[in-house]
Design a protein around this motif. Structure first.
Motif, mmCIF file in Angstrom:
data_model
loop_
_atom_site.group_PDB
_atom_site.id
_atom_site.type_symbol
_atom_site.label_atom_id
_atom_site.label_comp_id
_atom_site.label_asym_id
_atom_site.label_seq_id
_atom_site.Cartn_x
_atom_site.Cartn_y
_atom_site.Cartn_z
ATOM 1 N N ASP A 38 65.712 -53.766 -2.845
ATOM 2 C CA ASP A 38 66.088 -53.433 -1.470
ATOM 3 C C ASP A 38 66.564 -51.978 -1.406
ATOM 4 N N LYS A 39 66.808 -51.518 -0.191
ATOM 5 C CA LYS A 39 67.170 -50.105 0.023
ATOM 6 C C LYS A 39 68.447 -49.721 -0.730
ATOM 7 N N MET A 40 69.399 -50.672 -0.804
ATOM 8 C CA MET A 40 70.683 -50.373 -1.454
ATOM 9 C C MET A 40 70.498 -50.092 -2.946
ATOM 10 N N MET A 41 69.618 -50.848 -3.593
ATOM 11 C CA MET A 41 69.378 -50.635 -5.030
ATOM 12 C C MET A 41 68.725 -49.265 -5.281
ATOM 13 N N VAL A 42 67.903 -48.836 -4.321
ATOM 14 C CA VAL A 42 67.290 -47.506 -4.418
ATOM 15 C C VAL A 42 68.374 -46.444 -4.228
ATOM 16 N N GLN A 43 69.204 -46.656 -3.203
ATOM 17 C CA GLN A 43 70.280 -45.715 -2.882
ATOM 18 C C GLN A 43 71.265 -45.553 -4.056
ATOM 19 N N LEU A 44 71.594 -46.675 -4.706
ATOM 20 C CA LEU A 44 72.543 -46.635 -5.833
ATOM 21 C C LEU A 44 71.918 -46.053 -7.094
ATOM 22 N N GLY A 45 70.603 -45.852 -7.072
ATOM 23 C CA GLY A 45 69.924 -45.272 -8.231
ATOM 24 C C GLY A 45 69.513 -46.288 -9.283
ATOM 25 N N TYR A 46 69.720 -47.592 -9.000
ATOM 26 C CA TYR A 46 69.370 -48.617 -9.991
ATOM 27 C C TYR A 46 67.861 -48.719 -10.185
ATOM 28 N N GLU A 70 68.245 -62.058 4.195
ATOM 29 C CA GLU A 70 67.860 -63.479 4.171
ATOM 30 C C GLU A 70 66.348 -63.484 4.342
ATOM 31 N N PRO A 71 65.576 -63.538 3.242
ATOM 32 C CA PRO A 71 64.131 -63.295 3.333
ATOM 33 C C PRO A 71 63.423 -64.238 4.307
ATOM 34 N N THR A 72 62.489 -63.669 5.063
ATOM 35 C CA THR A 72 61.710 -64.438 6.034
ATOM 36 C C THR A 72 60.235 -64.365 5.656
ATOM 37 N N VAL A 73 59.453 -65.228 6.282
ATOM 38 C CA VAL A 73 58.008 -65.247 6.039
ATOM 39 C C VAL A 73 57.417 -63.862 6.292
ATOM 40 N N SER A 74 57.826 -63.227 7.402
ATOM 41 C CA SER A 74 57.227 -61.918 7.723
ATOM 42 C C SER A 74 57.763 -60.815 6.808
ATOM 43 N N SER A 75 59.029 -60.946 6.362
ATOM 44 C CA SER A 75 59.590 -59.866 5.513
ATOM 45 C C SER A 75 58.912 -59.811 4.153
ATOM 46 N N ILE A 76 58.392 -60.954 3.679
ATOM 47 C CA ILE A 76 57.749 -60.917 2.356
ATOM 48 C C ILE A 76 56.270 -60.525 2.455
ATOM 49 N N GLN A 77 55.710 -60.561 3.677
ATOM 50 C CA GLN A 77 54.262 -60.331 3.796
ATOM 51 C C GLN A 77 53.852 -58.927 3.337
ATOM 52 N N ALA A 78 54.661 -57.923 3.697
ATOM 53 C CA ALA A 78 54.335 -56.550 3.276
ATOM 54 C C ALA A 78 54.357 -56.446 1.748
ATOM 55 N N GLY A 79 55.282 -57.162 1.120
ATOM 56 C CA GLY A 79 55.344 -57.175 -0.338
ATOM 57 C C GLY A 79 54.139 -57.871 -0.947
ATOM 58 N N SER A 98 68.562 -62.272 -2.692
ATOM 59 C CA SER A 98 67.500 -62.081 -1.689
ATOM 60 C C SER A 98 66.286 -61.338 -2.251
ATOM 61 N N PRO A 99 66.456 -60.184 -2.925
ATOM 62 C CA PRO A 99 65.285 -59.556 -3.547
ATOM 63 C C PRO A 99 64.623 -60.455 -4.596
ATOM 64 N N ILE A 100 65.435 -61.203 -5.369
ATOM 65 C CA ILE A 100 64.838 -62.072 -6.392
ATOM 66 C C ILE A 100 64.076 -63.218 -5.717
ATOM 67 N N ASP A 101 64.674 -63.824 -4.683
ATOM 68 C CA ASP A 101 63.966 -64.884 -3.944
ATOM 69 C C ASP A 101 62.685 -64.343 -3.313
ATOM 70 N N SER A 102 62.775 -63.142 -2.730
ATOM 71 C CA SER A 102 61.586 -62.521 -2.124
ATOM 72 C C SER A 102 60.501 -62.327 -3.183
ATOM 73 N N ALA A 103 60.904 -61.807 -4.348
ATOM 74 C CA ALA A 103 59.945 -61.521 -5.418
ATOM 75 C C ALA A 103 59.281 -62.799 -5.932
ATOM 76 N N LYS A 104 60.052 -63.897 -6.002
ATOM 77 C CA LYS A 104 59.475 -65.174 -6.442
ATOM 78 C C LYS A 104 58.346 -65.595 -5.496
ATOM 79 N N ALA A 105 58.615 -65.461 -4.189
ATOM 80 C CA ALA A 105 57.612 -65.847 -3.193
ATOM 81 C C ALA A 105 56.400 -64.922 -3.266
ATOM 82 N N ILE A 106 56.668 -63.626 -3.398
ATOM 83 C CA ILE A 106 55.585 -62.635 -3.445
ATOM 84 C C ILE A 106 54.711 -62.862 -4.676
#
Length: 385
Positions: A38-46, A70-79, A98-106
């Protein structure tokens, strides 16, 4: 009766475990990762820290950082589109649940197609998606060690539970140093989420000797350290204990199950956009009080494992101390009531019968030591107010 135990193939645990990423990818035969975060992990440099670590071993990677809390059907589609259209041979999930759940679905949709609705429970997803390496940055969901993901269908507001070995990461890099920057609020919410996983998997009707051992170990780690990590985020030993406790709690509930707290928590999150750990925290004292009569010995074990009761206490005394501790924890960690969170009273009360139906339909309440009726679920929701 035997129990099937499902775990990540590789677990790298401890300070700077995430820096072992090139070796882990090599052992899996993967060379071209897509980092989902997510954007925060990019911002923190992780994210760039992992990319630099990979490029030092001549491994190039791309970042997808459009996951949502809170990942949604549409939020994971771009991924899904990004993963399908690139030449990636694995996915690195970096972040909280949330990123891990999103990644599992993707990882599943990118390989097998279809829609998320096709994969929701009761279907058991046994197909392997793109290999997934999970790097948690919160000590909370334990998603790095579970065979579950939860994706919201924004059309119906249903939080779809998706289950199966296909969602289990092939590797988990459990690096507590990534949690040192977490603010107190997220530390509290994710920490109580992990505690809830441990307690619920231990009292669950699907508990087994393996999950019990993980759950009790998790409570021993989380009980004395949650307040410490909340009050001083730089306390390394508390952070390390919370991170390991969270992972063990995830392993415990993935191999047993969650129960009534999670069943009731999901509708609150879906309808009122309350973060998952926070809605669990709101519910944990009331649901525990409701459930203790059906499993007094088990809840007393929890109190002792958490360090709030001793072997000399009777089960009744231990359970009284457990309820006092859960309430005191919520007070100290500033867990709001639904009203304090800003939910409108009329909307909350009007939706209670629907939320109760959704909670029971999720199946989790059937694992509770005391299985509630719809009316009893509504009563517990009313107590929260």
């Amino acid at each position: 009766m035997s129990t099937q135990v499902i775990l990540p193939r590789i677990m790298q645990v401890g300070e700077n475990a995430s820096q072992e990423m090139p070796n882990v990818l090599a052992s899996l035969g993967c060379k071209r990762p897509l980092i989902i975060t997510d954007k925060m992990m990019v911002q923190l440099g992780y994210a760039s820290r992992i990319q630099e670590c990979l490029s030092s071993q001549m491994i190039s990677s791309d970042v997808f950082d459009d996951t949502v809390p809170e990942p949604t059907v549409s939020s994971i589609q771009a991924g899904v589109d990004k993963a399908r259209n690139g030449d990636y041979d694995c996915i690195i999930a970096l972040g909280g649940g949330s990123p891990i759940d999103s990644a599992k679905a993707i990882a599943i949709l990118a390989k097998h197609g279809g829609t998320m609705q096709d994969y929701k429970f009761p279907r058991m997803v046994i197909e392997a998606g793109l290999p997934l390496i999970a790097v948690p940055t919160t000590a909370g969901t334990g998603s790095e060690g579970t065979r579950f993901t939860i994706i919201t269908d924004e059309k119906s507001d249903e939080k779809m539970l998706c289950v199966g070995i296909g969602f289990m990461p092939v590797a988990a890099l459990v690096d507590y140093s990534l949690t040192l920057s977490l603010p107190p609020r997220i530390t509290a919410d994710t920490g109580i989420d992990a505690l809830t996983h441990a307690i619920e998997s231990y009292v669950s009707q699907k508990a087994n000797p393996y999950s019990d051992s993980q759950a009790l170990s998790a409570m021993r780690l989380i009980g004395p350290n949650l307040r410490r990590a909340y009050h001083d985020g730089s306390d390394k030993s508390a952070r390390e204990a919370m991170m390991l406790g969270s992972t063990l709690a995830g392993v415990a509930f993935s191999n047993a199950s969650v129960a009534l707290v999670h069943g009731m928590s999901r509708p609150i999150g879906a309808a009122f956009h309350v973060p998952h750990g926070l809605s669990n925290a709101m519910l944990l004292p009331s649901v525990t009080a409701f459930s203790i009569p059906a499993a007094p010995e088990r809840y007393a074990d929890c109190a002792r494992a958490m360090g709030v009761a001793t072997a000399q206490d009777s089960d009744e005394q231990a359970n009284e101390k457990l309820l006092n501790e859960l309430q005191a924890l919520n007070d100290e960690l500033k867990v709001p009531t639904p009203a304090q969170f800003g939910i409108e009273r009329q909307a909350f009360f009007e939706l209670m019968p629907t939320m109760a139906e959704q909670a029971l339909a999720s199946g989790s309440p059937n694992n509770n030591p005391r299985v509630p009726s719809a009316e009893e679920v509504v009563e517990i929701y009313q107590q929260l107010w």
